[in-house]
Write a protein that holds these residues in place. Structure first.
Motif, PDB file in Angstrom:
ATOM      1  N   ILE A 186       2.934  -4.590  -6.248  1.00 44.79           N
ATOM      2  CA  ILE A 186       3.679  -4.195  -5.052  1.00 44.79           C
ATOM      3  C   ILE A 186       5.167  -4.324  -5.383  1.00 44.79           C
ATOM      4  O   ILE A 186       5.570  -5.184  -6.169  1.00 44.79           O
ATOM      5  N   ASN A 187       5.975  -3.456  -4.806  1.00 37.32           N
ATOM      6  CA  ASN A 187       7.413  -3.496  -5.050  1.00 37.32           C
ATOM      7  C   ASN A 187       8.181  -4.270  -3.990  1.00 37.32           C
ATOM      8  O   ASN A 187       9.194  -4.915  -4.277  1.00 37.32           O
ATOM      9  N   LYS A 188       7.693  -4.212  -2.772  1.00 29.97           N
ATOM     10  CA  LYS A 188       8.346  -4.910  -1.677  1.00 29.97           C
ATOM     11  C   LYS A 188       7.285  -5.569  -0.805  1.00 29.97           C
ATOM     12  O   LYS A 188       6.189  -5.018  -0.649  1.00 29.97           O
ATOM     13  N   TYR A 204      10.219 -10.163 -13.661  1.00 32.06           N
ATOM     14  CA  TYR A 204      10.415  -8.860 -14.276  1.00 32.06           C
ATOM     15  C   TYR A 204       9.754  -8.775 -15.644  1.00 32.06           C
ATOM     16  O   TYR A 204       9.314  -7.699 -16.066  1.00 32.06           O
ATOM     17  N   GLU A 263       9.921  -8.617  -2.237  1.00 34.08           N
ATOM     18  CA  GLU A 263       9.996  -9.545  -3.362  1.00 34.08           C
ATOM     19  C   GLU A 263      10.066 -10.962  -2.813  1.00 34.08           C
ATOM     20  O   GLU A 263      10.552 -11.186  -1.706  1.00 34.08           O
ATOM     21  N   SER A 266       1.342  -6.929   2.414  1.00 34.98           N
ATOM     22  CA  SER A 266       1.642  -5.790   1.556  1.00 34.98           C
ATOM     23  C   SER A 266       0.592  -5.642   0.461  1.00 34.98           C
ATOM     24  O   SER A 266       0.136  -4.526   0.163  1.00 34.98           O
ATOM     25  N   GLU A 317       2.700   4.179  -5.893  1.00 33.39           N
ATOM     26  CA  GLU A 317       3.749   3.289  -5.460  1.00 33.39           C
ATOM     27  C   GLU A 317       3.274   2.421  -4.317  1.00 33.39           C
ATOM     28  O   GLU A 317       2.505   2.829  -3.464  1.00 33.39           O
ATOM     29  N   HIS A 322      -0.928  -2.815 -11.142  1.00 29.30           N
ATOM     30  CA  HIS A 322      -0.076  -2.088 -10.208  1.00 29.30           C
ATOM     31  C   HIS A 322       0.530  -3.090  -9.220  1.00 29.30           C
ATOM     32  O   HIS A 322      -0.135  -3.540  -8.290  1.00 29.30           O
ATOM     33  N   ARG A 348       6.178  -8.012 -14.886  1.00 27.17           N
ATOM     34  CA  ARG A 348       6.047  -6.593 -14.541  1.00 27.17           C
ATOM     35  C   ARG A 348       6.025  -5.724 -15.799  1.00 27.17           C
ATOM     36  O   ARG A 348       5.275  -4.741 -15.871  1.00 27.17           O
TER      37      ARG A 348
END
Length: 207
Positions: free
Chosen positions: A157-159, A143, A161, A195, A2, A155, A146
């Motif tokens: 990063i999630n945050k 999305y 956005e 990030s 993650e 992979h 993704r």
């Protein structure tokens, strides 16, 4: 693995001496694209304030439409081979793209598909998404990318956005040439890059 829940304000001390190569790809072919402007701004930010992050813009305009008839004895057309090698040599990917019909732009999907041909050059790389689009800011196509990334073994990063809504509407975020002119947005872009930098090093086991 993650991505960090929140981006660090600065690279971790343990990561300060580590360098990463980022391949930056724009899903728009327009010279005045604000998405291309986001990549230019990202390069400026990394050069000026993120020690160890090297971003290279990778032009996808010369790639032919994907056609497996062009694959001969496991080799690809020269433009495709050059593109694939740039991706192979990178540590992570920065995608900047508009949204076409609620989804991924044709040029970007074509580039993604060429990179996925055997051997898949996207696999095990960290990635980040930034978009400049209309009212949605590009949420739907992000999305979709993704989802594609699940097969590619990318992979993301999630945050944080990053969605830049109506970049040319008053008050303008980009000028007529696509250059990012909003300092607040520039800071948000820097947070994405930080990030990506940290997550890339984590994924490579360097921090």
């Amino acid at each position: 693995m993650e991505a960090p829940a929140t981006p660090p304000s600065n690279p971790p001390a343990a990561a300060a001496a580590q360098s990463i190569k980022v391949a930056a790809i724009c899903g728009s072919l327009r010279k005045g694209s604000c998405n291309r402007g986001l990549i230019r701004a990202a390069i400026e930010i990394s050069n000026n304030s993120i020690n160890g992050m090297i971003i290279e813009y990778i032009d996808i305009s010369s790639l032919p439409f994907l056609n497996t008839d062009l694959e001969i004895d496991g080799t690809y057309p020269p433009e495709v081979e050059a593109f694939r090698e740039k991706i192979r040599q990178s540590d992570s990917i920065l995608f900047a793209s508009p949204e076409y019909n609620y989804s991924v732009s044709g040029p970007l999907k074509n580039a993604i598909d060429w990179g996925s041909r055997p051997p898949n050059v996207w696999a095990d790389k960290a990635a980040a998404l930034v978009t400049a689009a209309g009212d949605s800011g590009g949420t739907r196509q992000q999305y979709h990318i993704r989802q594609i990334g699940v097969f590619l073994d990318l992979h993301f990063i999630n945050k944080p956005e990053f969605f830049l809504h109506r970049p040319l509407a008053p008050p303008q975020k980009c000028d007529k040439d696509g250059n990012l002119i909003d300092d607040e947005i520039r800071e948000k872009l820097k947070e994405v890059l930080l990030s990506l930098y940290s997550f890339t090093l984590r994924l490579k086991g360097k921090i």
